[in-house]
Design a protein around this motif. Sequence first.
Motif, short mmCIF file in Angstrom:
data_model
loop_
_atom_site.label_atom_id
_atom_site.label_comp_id
_atom_site.label_asym_id
_atom_site.label_seq_id
_atom_site.Cartn_x
_atom_site.Cartn_y
_atom_site.Cartn_z
N ALA A 1 0.93 -1.15 -0.12
CA ALA A 1 -0.10 -0.09 0.07
C ALA A 1 0.91 1.17 0.18
CB ALA A 1 -0.82 -0.08 1.22
N ILE A 2 0.53 2.10 -0.88
CA ILE A 2 1.22 3.61 -0.94
C ILE A 2 0.49 4.53 -0.52
CG2 ILE A 2 2.45 5.17 -2.65
CD1 ILE A 2 3.20 2.43 -4.08
N HIS A 3 0.67 5.51 0.40
CA HIS A 3 0.27 6.54 0.67
C HIS A 3 0.88 7.69 0.57
CE1 HIS A 3 -2.96 3.82 2.42
NE2 HIS A 3 -1.95 3.08 3.06
N GLY A 4 0.41 8.90 -0.17
CA GLY A 4 0.95 10.18 -0.24
C GLY A 4 2.39 10.23 -0.73
N LEU A 5 2.82 9.15 -1.34
CA LEU A 5 4.23 9.22 -1.95
C LEU A 5 4.68 10.29 -2.95
CD1 LEU A 5 6.27 6.05 -3.12
CD2 LEU A 5 6.23 8.07 -4.39
N LYS A 6 5.76 10.92 -2.39
CA LYS A 6 6.42 12.12 -3.34
C LYS A 6 7.94 11.76 -3.41
CE LYS A 6 3.03 15.73 -2.55
NZ LYS A 6 2.91 17.01 -2.01
N LEU B 1 -2.44 4.04 -3.61
CA LEU B 1 -2.16 2.97 -4.54
C LEU B 1 -1.99 1.53 -3.87
CD1 LEU B 1 -2.00 1.80 -7.63
CD2 LEU B 1 0.74 2.06 -7.18
N GLU B 2 -2.93 0.47 -4.19
CA GLU B 2 -2.59 -0.75 -3.48
C GLU B 2 -2.18 -1.76 -4.60
OE1 GLU B 2 -6.23 -1.73 -1.58
OE2 GLU B 2 -5.89 -0.31 0.26
N LEU B 3 -1.26 -2.55 -4.56
CA LEU B 3 -0.69 -3.50 -5.30
C LEU B 3 -0.94 -4.97 -4.75
CD1 LEU B 3 2.68 -1.86 -6.17
CD2 LEU B 3 0.82 -1.91 -7.44
N MET B 4 -1.70 -5.70 -5.54
CA MET B 4 -2.06 -7.01 -5.03
C MET B 4 -1.35 -8.44 -5.51
SD MET B 4 -4.24 -5.60 -3.13
CE MET B 4 -5.29 -7.06 -2.51
#
Length: 286
Positions: A3-8, A21-24
Amino acid sequence: MIAIHGLKYRMKAFQLHIERLELMTGLTLLVGKNGAGKSSLLKLLATACSPGEGQIIYDGYESKGHIPVVRSQIGYVPSHVELYGDMNPQQFLQYFAQLKGIDTRSDKDPITYWMERLEIDQYKHKKLKKCSLGMQHRVLFAQALLGRPRYILLDEPLNYLDQRERERMMDILSELSPNRLIVVASHELNEWARLASRIIWLDQGEIRFEGSPQQWVMPCNKNIWEGWIDLDQSFSCFEKEGLVSYREIGGRAHLVWIGQEPPFSGLANKIPDWEEAYLVRSRIRI
């Protein structure tokens, strides 16, 4: 799940920015032109670099506070890397097995298994600097699979491989994908059509599309046309941007065309392949 949150993350020309973004489990295909941020995203997922802002969480473990645990579950192949040229494939894989804390003395030695599976074993004592680029790439792929990693991250994995080697790599990833989270960055979309369960399109550091293969293709068929025209009509098509393919057969020309409207009567909508859908999305911004 990742899970990605607020990535810069600051790149040369612009900033990679992923709000959520969620990668499964399964194979996710990462597409986009050079410089879009594909390699940077894979480096971030592999913990090879750190984001300026945001979180990356691996099945509940945030990367910042659990680097050893997370890295033990990652298999990574970057697009460009210099190998230890004076090592042979066996030494190289033994070295990485030690780094990963893998016991290679058991009856099910993973180094022997992957060298045989990828047909590296007959070259195992040859120095890597004397091996072909295709062989070096297979050795890198083997090291990524040591230790049964939960997350497999591959940047242009088909580079330097011949057709037989490509098919073998595809077969291995097909076996692994039901129980692994695999992310592949590639320009060769159609080759992955039988394996990928999700597609992510990156453009200038932003996600422009994230969804299933069906969602990727279907909205594009209203903007792609194919059919036959007479040769005396065809000269004008080369002055326009919508031409995807052109071939002359038996005194006529077959066209595949991208655009809101067909350039000639007699052309019909077609369901695009994955690369054609990418061209439609890039030019018409669906």
